[in-house]
Design a protein around this motif. Structure first.
Motif, PDB file in Angstrom:
ATOM      1  N   PHE A 156      35.329   8.776  19.396  1.00 59.98           N
ATOM      2  CA  PHE A 156      34.042   9.333  19.832  1.00 59.98           C
ATOM      3  C   PHE A 156      34.240  10.755  20.371  1.00 59.98           C
ATOM      4  CE2 PHE A 156      31.043  10.295  23.222  1.00 59.98           C
ATOM      5  CZ  PHE A 156      29.845  10.148  22.543  1.00 59.98           C
ATOM      6  N   GLU A 176      28.661   2.082  15.293  1.00 55.14           N
ATOM      7  CA  GLU A 176      27.896   1.391  16.347  1.00 55.14           C
ATOM      8  C   GLU A 176      28.084  -0.116  16.315  1.00 55.14           C
ATOM      9  OE1 GLU A 176      23.875   2.734  15.946  1.00 55.14           O
ATOM     10  OE2 GLU A 176      24.374   4.731  16.686  1.00 55.14           O
ATOM     11  N   VAL A 228      30.191  -1.516  25.950  1.00 58.77           N
ATOM     12  CA  VAL A 228      28.835  -1.680  26.495  1.00 58.77           C
ATOM     13  C   VAL A 228      28.835  -2.788  27.540  1.00 58.77           C
ATOM     14  CG1 VAL A 228      26.465  -2.382  25.943  1.00 58.77           C
ATOM     15  CG2 VAL A 228      27.673  -0.830  24.432  1.00 58.77           C
ATOM     16  N   LEU A 285      30.350   6.319  33.863  1.00 59.64           N
ATOM     17  CA  LEU A 285      30.899   6.976  32.670  1.00 59.64           C
ATOM     18  C   LEU A 285      31.737   8.196  33.044  1.00 59.64           C
ATOM     19  CD1 LEU A 285      27.891   6.696  30.192  1.00 59.64           C
ATOM     20  CD2 LEU A 285      30.023   5.410  30.160  1.00 59.64           C
ATOM     21  N   MET A 323      34.449  15.662  26.667  1.00 55.79           N
ATOM     22  CA  MET A 323      33.519  14.594  26.254  1.00 55.79           C
ATOM     23  C   MET A 323      32.177  14.776  26.963  1.00 55.79           C
ATOM     24  SD  MET A 323      33.897  10.467  26.344  1.00 55.79           S
ATOM     25  CE  MET A 323      34.844  10.387  27.812  1.00 55.79           C
ATOM     26  N   LYS A 324      31.089  14.745  26.183  1.00 51.69           N
ATOM     27  CA  LYS A 324      29.764  14.873  26.795  1.00 51.69           C
ATOM     28  C   LYS A 324      29.299  13.492  27.239  1.00 51.69           C
ATOM     29  CE  LYS A 324      27.981  18.979  24.542  1.00 51.69           C
ATOM     30  NZ  LYS A 324      27.078  19.451  23.488  1.00 51.69           N
ATOM     31  N   LEU A 325      29.085  13.371  28.557  1.00 52.34           N
ATOM     32  CA  LEU A 325      28.722  12.065  29.099  1.00 52.34           C
ATOM     33  C   LEU A 325      27.367  11.590  28.594  1.00 52.34           C
ATOM     34  CD1 LEU A 325      29.969  12.236  32.768  1.00 52.34           C
ATOM     35  CD2 LEU A 325      31.006  11.101  30.831  1.00 52.34           C
ATOM     36  N   ASP A 345      26.021  12.191  25.757  1.00 52.81           N
ATOM     37  CA  ASP A 345      26.187  11.698  24.381  1.00 52.81           C
ATOM     38  C   ASP A 345      26.806  10.300  24.374  1.00 52.81           C
ATOM     39  OD1 ASP A 345      25.130  13.993  23.450  1.00 52.81           O
ATOM     40  OD2 ASP A 345      27.037  14.922  22.868  1.00 52.81           O
ATOM     41  N   LEU A 346      27.810  10.119  25.236  1.00 55.18           N
ATOM     42  CA  LEU A 346      28.460   8.804  25.308  1.00 55.18           C
ATOM     43  C   LEU A 346      27.454   7.748  25.767  1.00 55.18           C
ATOM     44  CD1 LEU A 346      30.964   7.024  25.153  1.00 55.18           C
ATOM     45  CD2 LEU A 346      31.532   7.720  27.486  1.00 55.18           C
ATOM     46  N   GLU A 347      26.642   8.144  26.761  1.00 48.30           N
ATOM     47  CA  GLU A 347      25.615   7.214  27.275  1.00 48.30           C
ATOM     48  C   GLU A 347      24.650   6.830  26.154  1.00 48.30           C
ATOM     49  OE1 GLU A 347      23.505   8.711  30.772  1.00 48.30           O
ATOM     50  OE2 GLU A 347      21.745   7.677  30.011  1.00 48.30           O
ATOM     51  N   LYS A 397      25.160   6.983  22.963  1.00 46.84           N
ATOM     52  CA  LYS A 397      25.867   6.224  21.926  1.00 46.84           C
ATOM     53  C   LYS A 397      25.990   4.752  22.332  1.00 46.84           C
ATOM     54  CE  LYS A 397      28.253   6.194  18.101  1.00 46.84           C
ATOM     55  NZ  LYS A 397      27.739   6.693  16.832  1.00 46.84           N
ATOM     56  N   LEU A 398      26.359   4.517  23.616  1.00 42.64           N
ATOM     57  CA  LEU A 398      26.541   3.136  24.065  1.00 42.64           C
ATOM     58  C   LEU A 398      25.208   2.377  24.093  1.00 42.64           C
ATOM     59  CD1 LEU A 398      29.261   3.565  26.847  1.00 42.64           C
ATOM     60  CD2 LEU A 398      29.556   2.651  24.547  1.00 42.64           C
ATOM     61  N   ILE A 399      24.157   3.090  24.451  1.00 42.77           N
ATOM     62  CA  ILE A 399      22.829   2.444  24.418  1.00 42.77           C
ATOM     63  C   ILE A 399      22.459   2.101  22.970  1.00 42.77           C
ATOM     64  CG2 ILE A 399      20.342   2.853  24.806  1.00 42.77           C
ATOM     65  CD1 ILE A 399      21.765   2.420  27.436  1.00 42.77           C
ATOM     66  N   ALA A 400      22.782   3.028  22.065  1.00 43.00           N
ATOM     67  CA  ALA A 400      22.494   2.779  20.641  1.00 43.00           C
ATOM     68  C   ALA A 400      23.294   1.577  20.143  1.00 43.00           C
ATOM     69  CB  ALA A 400      22.833   4.024  19.823  1.00 43.00           C
ATOM     70  N   VAL A 401      24.537   1.468  20.615  1.00 41.39           N
ATOM     71  CA  VAL A 401      25.376   0.315  20.235  1.00 41.39           C
ATOM     72  C   VAL A 401      24.720  -0.972  20.713  1.00 41.39           C
ATOM     73  CG1 VAL A 401      27.567  -0.849  20.725  1.00 41.39           C
ATOM     74  CG2 VAL A 401      27.557   1.590  20.171  1.00 41.39           C
ATOM     75  N   ALA A 402      24.263  -0.963  21.968  1.00 34.75           N
ATOM     76  CA  ALA A 402      23.635  -2.168  22.537  1.00 34.75           C
ATOM     77  C   ALA A 402      22.357  -2.519  21.769  1.00 34.75           C
ATOM     78  CB  ALA A 402      23.322  -1.942  24.011  1.00 34.75           C
ATOM     79  N   ARG A 403      21.595  -1.502  21.389  1.00 38.75           N
ATOM     80  CA  ARG A 403      20.349  -1.761  20.633  1.00 38.75           C
ATOM     81  C   ARG A 403      20.648  -2.311  19.247  1.00 38.75           C
ATOM     82  NH1 ARG A 403      16.293   3.339  21.525  1.00 38.75           N
ATOM     83  NH2 ARG A 403      15.732   2.881  23.667  1.00 38.75           N
ATOM     84  N   ASN A 408      23.050  -4.112  18.356  1.00 39.20           N
ATOM     85  CA  ASN A 408      23.674  -5.446  18.356  1.00 39.20           C
ATOM     86  C   ASN A 408      22.980  -6.381  19.340  1.00 39.20           C
ATOM     87  OD1 ASN A 408      26.234  -4.863  16.669  1.00 39.20           O
ATOM     88  ND2 ASN A 408      26.120  -3.193  18.133  1.00 39.20           N
ATOM     89  N   PRO A 409      21.753  -6.794  19.028  1.00 41.79           N
ATOM     90  CA  PRO A 409      21.049  -7.696  19.959  1.00 41.79           C
ATOM     91  C   PRO A 409      21.753  -9.050  20.037  1.00 41.79           C
ATOM     92  CG  PRO A 409      19.849  -7.511  17.902  1.00 41.79           C
ATOM     93  CD  PRO A 409      20.985  -6.551  17.811  1.00 41.79           C
TER      94      PRO A 409
END
Lengths: 191, 101
Positions: free
Chosen positions: A110, A119, A128, A182, B1-3, B5-7, B9-15, B17-18
């Protein structure tokens, strides 16, 4: 002939407990999906679901029938999950210092190419989970409902019983809490 | 690392993968057995609850008695020579005095 929800609820309230079973059968998938958002292990998920259904049975008399039964049940489920988070907050996992190799690799990828890290990777999902585990109960609940489930402030207010301004304040604090965690990860790993 | 962006990305990952909505087998039957068994009686919790409920009436009785005693003492003032401490002494030592006589 299949009975309607209203008929089943009326029968339960009159003392026919067996009429509750079709409701459990119909709505358990939603209850389990909600419980899985907040629990860590399958045994905890089972405990939460049981608690939700026991409360639903005991409090069925307070269901007025103005809104669908599903909405009433989901409110109960979300509040039960929040109670669960609060009662288990001492067990919150500690740090990002013990990341697995796969999680480390995903983060590394990343950093190099933010768009390229997948993802659907297991490592990303574990990250996550780690992030959510480190949040306070209120922050976790509001991040899950607002950011992950994409619900409106009004919906969250109805689900949690918090006022709309309180939801906004908690959302603001939750985002700050998340960024702090983070930032700590970034500091531990890349500084 | 842009925090940020990471935030995101992780939210997108959670969305993306319900959580699953599978229900363990025979959960309904287990749940119905639990419901039909009725709530488990926790005697200690019941005792603690009863104590809490009893606290308020006890305080109310205490306040009533204190008020009544104050009103009574105002209506029938004791002679200054006989004070409360003396009365208490007399009452407590009454048995001893009787034995001595």
């Amino acid at each position: 002939m299949e009975r309607t929800e209203a008929e089943l609820i009326a029968a339960v309230l009159k003392g026919d407990a067996a009429s509750f079973e079709p409701l459990i059968e119909k709505y358990s998938p939603r209850v389990f999906a909600t419980a899985r958002r907040y629990a860590r292990r399958e045994s905890e998920i089972d405990d939460i679901a049981q608690e939700v259904w026991l409360k639903a049975y005991q409090k069925l008399g307070s269901f007025r029938g103005e809104a669908p039964f599903e909405h009433w049940l989901m409110r109960l489920a979300v509040r039960t999950c929040y109670d669960f988070l609060r009662s288990h907050q001492r067990n919150r996992e500690a740090a990002f210092s013990d990341l697995s190799e796969a999680e480390d690799d995903w983060l590394e990828r990343f950093v190099q190419q933010p768009g390229a890290s997948p993802e659907d990777a297991e490592a990303a999902q574990q990250l996550v989970q780690r992030l959510l585990l480190n949040l306070s109960p209120a922050a976790r609940l509001v991040i899950t409902l607002l950011e992950i489930e994409d619900r409106s402030v009004k919906e969250i207010s109805q689900l949690t019983g918090w006022s709309a301004p309180l939801v906004k304040v908690r959302a603001f604090r939750a985002r700050a809490e998340m960024r702090k965690i983070l930032a700590k990860v970034a500091k531990e790993k890349y500084l | 690392m842009k925090l940020v962006d990471l935030e995101r990305k992780l939210i997108a990952v959670a969305r993306a993968n319900p959580p699953g909505d599978s229900v363990p087998p025979s959960f309904e039957r287990r749940m119905m057995a639990l419901i039909l068994k009725g709530p488990v009686q926790d005697l200690w919790a019941g005792w603690a609850k009863a104590l809490w409920f009893a606290a308020a009436p006890c305080v109310a009785v205490m306040l009533l008695c204190s008020g009544w005693a104050m009103v009574e003492s105002a209506r029938h003032p004791q002679p200054s020579s006989v004070d409360l401490a003396q009365q208490l002494d007399n009452t407590l030592l009454a048995a001893v005095d009787q034995n001595a006589e």
